[in-house]
Design a protein around this motif. Structure first.
Motif, PDB file in Angstrom:
ATOM      1  N   LEU A 111       0.813  -1.215   0.000  1.00  0.00           N
ATOM      2  CA  LEU A 111       0.000   0.000   0.000  1.00  0.00           C
ATOM      3  C   LEU A 111       0.846   1.264   0.000  1.00  0.00           C
ATOM      4  N   PRO A 112       0.310   2.382  -0.527  1.00  0.00           N
ATOM      5  CA  PRO A 112      -1.043   2.535  -1.087  1.00  0.00           C
ATOM      6  C   PRO A 112      -1.131   2.081  -2.539  1.00  0.00           C
ATOM      7  N   GLN A 113      -2.351   1.769  -2.966  1.00  0.00           N
ATOM      8  CA  GLN A 113      -2.602   1.460  -4.362  1.00  0.00           C
ATOM      9  C   GLN A 113      -2.812   2.753  -5.154  1.00  0.00           C
ATOM     10  N   TYR A 114      -2.694   2.648  -6.468  1.00  0.00           N
ATOM     11  CA  TYR A 114      -2.835   3.835  -7.311  1.00  0.00           C
ATOM     12  C   TYR A 114      -3.995   3.646  -8.295  1.00  0.00           C
ATOM     13  N   GLY A 115      -4.927   4.603  -8.296  1.00  0.00           N
ATOM     14  CA  GLY A 115      -6.023   4.618  -9.266  1.00  0.00           C
ATOM     15  C   GLY A 115      -7.234   3.814  -8.878  1.00  0.00           C
ATOM     16  N   ILE A 116      -7.203   3.137  -7.739  1.00  0.00           N
ATOM     17  CA  ILE A 116      -8.272   2.212  -7.376  1.00  0.00           C
ATOM     18  C   ILE A 116      -9.605   2.918  -7.133  1.00  0.00           C
ATOM     19  N   TYR A 303      -6.371  -2.629   8.026  1.00  0.00           N
ATOM     20  CA  TYR A 303      -5.114  -2.548   8.784  1.00  0.00           C
ATOM     21  C   TYR A 303      -5.153  -1.405   9.800  1.00  0.00           C
ATOM     22  N   GLY A 304      -6.345  -1.043  10.264  1.00  0.00           N
ATOM     23  CA  GLY A 304      -6.493  -0.004  11.260  1.00  0.00           C
ATOM     24  C   GLY A 304      -6.341   1.407  10.736  1.00  0.00           C
ATOM     25  N   LYS A 305      -6.342   1.570   9.404  1.00  0.00           N
ATOM     26  CA  LYS A 305      -6.160   2.892   8.809  1.00  0.00           C
ATOM     27  C   LYS A 305      -7.183   3.116   7.706  1.00  0.00           C
ATOM     28  N   LYS A 306      -7.353   4.371   7.330  1.00  0.00           N
ATOM     29  CA  LYS A 306      -8.177   4.656   6.165  1.00  0.00           C
ATOM     30  C   LYS A 306      -7.553   4.025   4.934  1.00  0.00           C
ATOM     31  N   HIS A 307      -8.403   3.442   4.085  1.00  0.00           N
ATOM     32  CA  HIS A 307      -7.934   2.859   2.825  1.00  0.00           C
ATOM     33  C   HIS A 307      -7.858   3.982   1.796  1.00  0.00           C
ATOM     34  N   ILE A 308      -6.634   4.352   1.420  1.00  0.00           N
ATOM     35  CA  ILE A 308      -6.383   5.558   0.640  1.00  0.00           C
ATOM     36  C   ILE A 308      -5.921   5.209  -0.775  1.00  0.00           C
ATOM     37  N   ASP A 309      -6.355   5.987  -1.751  1.00  0.00           N
ATOM     38  CA  ASP A 309      -5.827   5.924  -3.112  1.00  0.00           C
ATOM     39  C   ASP A 309      -4.670   6.910  -3.215  1.00  0.00           C
ATOM     40  N   MET A 311      -3.364   8.108  -5.754  1.00  0.00           N
ATOM     41  CA  MET A 311      -3.555   9.050  -6.849  1.00  0.00           C
ATOM     42  C   MET A 311      -4.112  10.390  -6.360  1.00  0.00           C
ATOM     43  N   ASN A 312      -5.060  10.347  -5.438  1.00  0.00           N
ATOM     44  CA  ASN A 312      -5.717  11.577  -4.990  1.00  0.00           C
ATOM     45  C   ASN A 312      -5.718  11.743  -3.473  1.00  0.00           C
ATOM     46  N   ASN A 313      -5.114  10.774  -2.773  1.00  0.00           N
ATOM     47  CA  ASN A 313      -5.036  10.794  -1.309  1.00  0.00           C
ATOM     48  C   ASN A 313      -6.417  10.798  -0.665  1.00  0.00           C
ATOM     49  N   GLU A 314      -7.410  10.231  -1.338  1.00  0.00           N
ATOM     50  CA  GLU A 314      -8.770  10.162  -0.804  1.00  0.00           C
ATOM     51  C   GLU A 314      -9.079   8.762  -0.281  1.00  0.00           C
ATOM     52  N   GLN A 315      -9.919   8.717   0.756  1.00  0.00           N
ATOM     53  CA  GLN A 315     -10.353   7.450   1.320  1.00  0.00           C
ATOM     54  C   GLN A 315     -11.369   6.799   0.388  1.00  0.00           C
ATOM     55  N   LEU A 316     -11.231   5.490   0.191  1.00  0.00           N
ATOM     56  CA  LEU A 316     -12.165   4.785  -0.679  1.00  0.00           C
ATOM     57  C   LEU A 316     -13.549   4.762  -0.057  1.00  0.00           C
ATOM     58  N   ALA A 317     -14.564   5.022  -0.879  1.00  0.00           N
ATOM     59  CA  ALA A 317     -15.948   5.046  -0.410  1.00  0.00           C
ATOM     60  C   ALA A 317     -16.854   4.544  -1.522  1.00  0.00           C
ATOM     61  N   VAL A 318     -17.886   3.806  -1.142  1.00  0.00           N
ATOM     62  CA  VAL A 318     -18.825   3.240  -2.114  1.00  0.00           C
ATOM     63  C   VAL A 318     -20.251   3.438  -1.626  1.00  0.00           C
ATOM     64  N   THR A 319     -21.201   3.290  -2.545  1.00  0.00           N
ATOM     65  CA  THR A 319     -22.618   3.443  -2.211  1.00  0.00           C
ATOM     66  C   THR A 319     -23.227   2.154  -1.685  1.00  0.00           C
ATOM     67  N   ASN A 320     -22.762   1.027  -2.204  1.00  0.00           N
ATOM     68  CA  ASN A 320     -23.314  -0.277  -1.831  1.00  0.00           C
ATOM     69  C   ASN A 320     -22.186  -1.224  -1.436  1.00  0.00           C
ATOM     70  N   VAL A 321     -22.455  -2.046  -0.424  1.00  0.00           N
ATOM     71  CA  VAL A 321     -21.530  -3.110  -0.027  1.00  0.00           C
ATOM     72  C   VAL A 321     -22.305  -4.420  -0.034  1.00  0.00           C
ATOM     73  N   VAL A 322     -21.695  -5.462  -0.570  1.00  0.00           N
ATOM     74  CA  VAL A 322     -22.356  -6.762  -0.665  1.00  0.00           C
ATOM     75  C   VAL A 322     -21.476  -7.828  -0.026  1.00  0.00           C
ATOM     76  N   PHE A 323     -22.083  -8.668   0.807  1.00  0.00           N
ATOM     77  CA  PHE A 323     -21.434  -9.882   1.279  1.00  0.00           C
ATOM     78  C   PHE A 323     -22.023 -11.041   0.479  1.00  0.00           C
ATOM     79  N   LYS A 324     -21.207 -11.655  -0.329  1.00  0.00           N
ATOM     80  CA  LYS A 324     -21.618 -12.823  -1.116  1.00  0.00           C
ATOM     81  C   LYS A 324     -21.047 -14.060  -0.430  1.00  0.00           C
TER      82      LYS A 324
END
Length: 406
Positions: A111-116, A303-309, A311-324
């Motif tokens: 980490l961090p990943q780029y573009g995710i 890992y106890g931290k914000k998951h950051i991209d 590319m833009n230093n922003e925390q990953l965020a989504v509208t929907n989460v699914v447990f399959k």
């Protein structure tokens, strides 16, 4: 605060802070005041006299939650079209072209990943070592230079990508279980030149110098090279007839509210105790999605931290989460040196869909390689997703007892 497993009923909570770190997450998303799905007393929106996209050309349908307004047939309006992956209006050329499914490293040391953050859908599943690996489905990538770091393939990711008519992208593979499939005419792939790949992509991959990182965390996929390789291989660039859509989304100006469903504002695919299910290596610092009512997004920590991209230093965020929830097993259970896994991709199983701060328990069904994952509530009605990005966690059924929400 008492944690409850997903089968339990819960108390409502209004939490804006992220798991593992203090502070309210900021969002670049501008929200609207929508009409709630399930509110049959609301009148229809007034018909616009301007040529603006509405996405609502038919009368509203009736379902388990009363009157609702899903996106139906997609049409091009003013050069834009509603995405099959997010339901949002985007350039028609972007919406029509096939997405690329990129294998992305998720071990802490990479980490961090780029573009995710540009991925419309992220699929997550355990791999050997009981860590998770990601597969991002990208349709908005014209302004990206590269994505990564990129890692190797497992066959269950390939089968999942086939549901979205993706062009599958990887650097490496677990040969005994992937080689025949990825080299077949069933999979359009952009693969780095490694042993086991018969027709490698020669332009798409390269390394980026990352001082302090080991070599395996320096491999990236470059968009200009990807476009060259897709052209050279002669792959169809627009979605083929086998592709339907990712999910059924609520129409413009509406939100799938699910008011009668339990609240779920902090979501743990691996629970909050240490376990070997892939999501549970770090106990209280396990992966978590925290709902922010202000923008209706789920913010991810790991890992106890914000998951950051990066590319833009922003925390990953989504509208929907699914447990399959699906059957999983070790491929070589008698060999302690290896921990390669297999997961059920077709058929059906339990599912939990989190949207608008609610949880809808139900099932997932998938009929064949190219058919979509369809999610149903406990009464057999298809679950309507809210417009935006979606994160799908594939969870080994044996370890589903650990997952929790509050």
């Amino acid at each position: 605060m008492k944690k409850k497993v997903l089968a339990a009923m819960i108390a409502a909570m209004a939490l804006l802070a992220g798991c593992g770190e203090e502070g309210e997450p900021s969002s670049p998303i501008q929200t609207i005041e929508p009409v709630s799905i399930g509110d049959t007393k609301e009148s229809e929106p007034e018909e616009s006299t301007e040529a603006e996209p509405s996405g609502e050309e038919e009368a509203p349908a009736e379902g388990a939650y009363g009157e609702y307004h899903p996106i139906r047939e997609r049409t091009v309006q003013d050069g834009k079209m509603q995405s099959y992956l997010t339901g949002e209006w985007k350039d028609a050329s972007v919406v029509k072209r096939r997405n690329m499914a990129v294998m992305i490293n998720n071990i802490a040391e990479c980490l961090p990943q780029y573009g995710i953050s540009k991925a419309s859908i992220i699929y997550e599943a355990p791999v050997e070592g009981r860590i998770t690996r990601l597969m991002g489905l990208f349709e908005d990538y014209d302004d990206l230079d590269h994505i990564g770091s990129v890692r190797s393939s497992r066959d269950y990711y390939i089968y999942e990508s086939m549901a979205y008519d993706s062009i599958y992208c990887n650097w490496g593979l677990a040969r005994p279980w992937v080689e025949e499939l990825i080299n077949s005419d069933r999979v359009d792939n952009i693969s780095c030149a490694v042993a086991g790949i018969n027709n490698p992509a020669n332009n798409s991959f390269d390394r980026i110098d990352r001082p302090g990182y080991v070599k395996e965390h320096t491999g990236y996929m470059f968009i200009k090279g990807y476009n060259k390789d897709v052209e050279a291989k002669g792959y169809e660039k627009e979605y083929r007839d086998t592709f339907e859509q990712a999910f059924t989304f609520a129409g413009d100006g509406y939100i799938a509210s699910y008011d009668d469903m339990p609240d779920a504002t902090k979501i743990y695919p691996g629970g909050t105790t240490k376990n070997s299910g892939g999501y549970g290596n770090y106990g209280k610092d396990n992966i978590c999605f925290t709902y922010n009512e202000a923008d209706k997004l789920y913010y991810r920590t790991q890992y106890g931290k914000k998951h950051i991209d990066e590319m833009n230093n922003e925390q990953l965020a989504v509208t929907n989460v699914v447990f399959k929830i699906c059957h999983g097993e070790e491929r070589l259970p008698d060999d302690p040196k290896y921990d390669y896994l297999a997961f059920q991709i077709h058929g059906e199983g339990d599912a939990y869909v989190f949207t608008n701060g609610k949880v809808i328990k139900g099932t997932w069904k998938r009929e064949s390689d190219y058919s979509p994952n369809v999610f149903y509530d406990e009464d057999g009605n298809e679950i309507v997703f809210n417009q935006g990005k979606t994160w799908i966690c594939c969870i080994w059924k044996e370890f589903s007892e650990y997952m929790s929400y509050e």
